[in-house]
Design a protein around this motif. Structure first.
Motif, mmCIF file in Angstrom:
data_model
loop_
_atom_site.group_PDB
_atom_site.id
_atom_site.type_symbol
_atom_site.label_atom_id
_atom_site.label_comp_id
_atom_site.label_asym_id
_atom_site.label_seq_id
_atom_site.Cartn_x
_atom_site.Cartn_y
_atom_site.Cartn_z
ATOM 1 N N THR A 166 57.317 84.498 30.385
ATOM 2 C CA THR A 166 56.285 85.106 29.548
ATOM 3 C C THR A 166 56.562 84.867 28.065
ATOM 4 O O THR A 166 57.702 84.910 27.606
ATOM 5 N N GLU A 222 48.151 87.603 26.552
ATOM 6 C CA GLU A 222 49.616 87.523 26.610
ATOM 7 C C GLU A 222 50.258 88.403 25.536
ATOM 8 O O GLU A 222 51.410 88.828 25.684
ATOM 9 N N LEU A 269 51.779 91.734 26.637
ATOM 10 C CA LEU A 269 52.998 91.798 27.431
ATOM 11 C C LEU A 269 54.164 92.292 26.578
ATOM 12 O O LEU A 269 54.193 92.081 25.366
ATOM 13 N N PRO A 286 61.412 87.930 28.483
ATOM 14 C CA PRO A 286 60.379 87.238 27.700
ATOM 15 C C PRO A 286 60.994 86.344 26.632
ATOM 16 O O PRO A 286 62.073 86.633 26.105
#
Length: 259
Positions: free
Chosen positions: A82, A118, A121, A140
């Protein structure tokens, strides 16, 4: 290249799985094809380096619920796919503008670098909640807390083309915000960060490829000095192990998976 690849793990570095075909639409694969992709890459990596990978990063930061589930099933200890930023669509437009991709290739890459969602996140590491009570650690790629803009080296190189002082100030701000928010920094490097267009002419359209490799390495030295002064630098597998041993972390449901 097995000798060079084996030397990576012999010198204490982690080795991760980045998929076999490196197709940024991996998140659109059916579950069984995801499994085949991870297994084939993992076997090749283990044969070349002598170590089975324990972590995964999706090509083009691609991920899905099926991917996370398959990684857990295959014994992976963490995912690092991510990229919590809103800048992905802009990066995709720049990539399409500079490259000579066909319309079909652009269609396949329409989700490259993710969408605006995104940015929602988490920046800090967390666990994905899987069916049956199982969990998988997510690391991440760190973006600047609050502002959610990338800070990995390719972006720093782009800034350094205009002003190394501004780049170092940008990095310093990110590092300070990470420290203030208790955010461990997962710093991404890419192979092209060490090469120039002279070495790989057909990739000259990528950002920063007009910078000589010697200049890139000099700038990287400055960046690593900043990071090592503020953090203890460890390989990804060691970072993941420390997080798992450090107590409870945030848990995120796969109910809002990327499609």
């Amino acid at each position: 290249n097995r000798g060079a690849l084996a030397a990576i793990t012999e010198h204490g570095h982690d080795v991760g799985n980045h998929s076999h075909r490196h197709e940024p639409w991996l998140h659109l694969y059916p579950r069984e094809k995801i499994r085949e992709e991870i297994l084939s890459a993992g076997k090749a990596i283990e044969n070349a380096t002598g170590r089975k990978p324990s972590g995964f990063r999706g090509p083009g930061f691609s991920w899905s619920g099926d991917l996370i589930s398959v990684l857990k099933e295959l014994g992976y200890r963490y995912d690092a796919s991510t990229l919590p930023t809103w800048i992905g669509p802009l990066g995709r437009l720049y990539y399409f503008w500079r490259s000579d991709l066909t319309p079909e290739e652009k269609r396949d890459r329409k989700k490259l670098f993710g969408g605006l969602g995104e940015a929602l996140l988490p920046v800090k590491p967390y666990f994905w909640a899987l069916p049956g009570g199982e969990r998988l650690l997510e690391l991440p790629v760190t973006t600047m807390p609050f502002f959610r803009v990338p800070i990995h080296f390719s972006y720093l190189l782009y800034l350094a083309r205009y002003s190394e002082a501004a780049m170092l100030a940008y990095l310093g701000t990110a590092v300070t915000l990470c420290r203030l928010t208790g955010t461990g920094l997962s710093f991404l490097l890419h192979p092209l960060d060490f090469l120039g267009a002279r070495e790989v002419p057909r990739l000259a359209f990528f950002p920063g490829m007009d910078i000589m490799k010697e200049t890139k390495r000099r700038i990287l030295g400055k960046v690593m000095d900043v990071l090592s002064d503020r953090f203890r630098l460890v390989p990804m597998d060691a970072y993941a192990a420390a997080l798992r041993a450090g107590g409870p972390r945030a848990v995120r449901s796969l109910g809002k998976e990327r499609t």
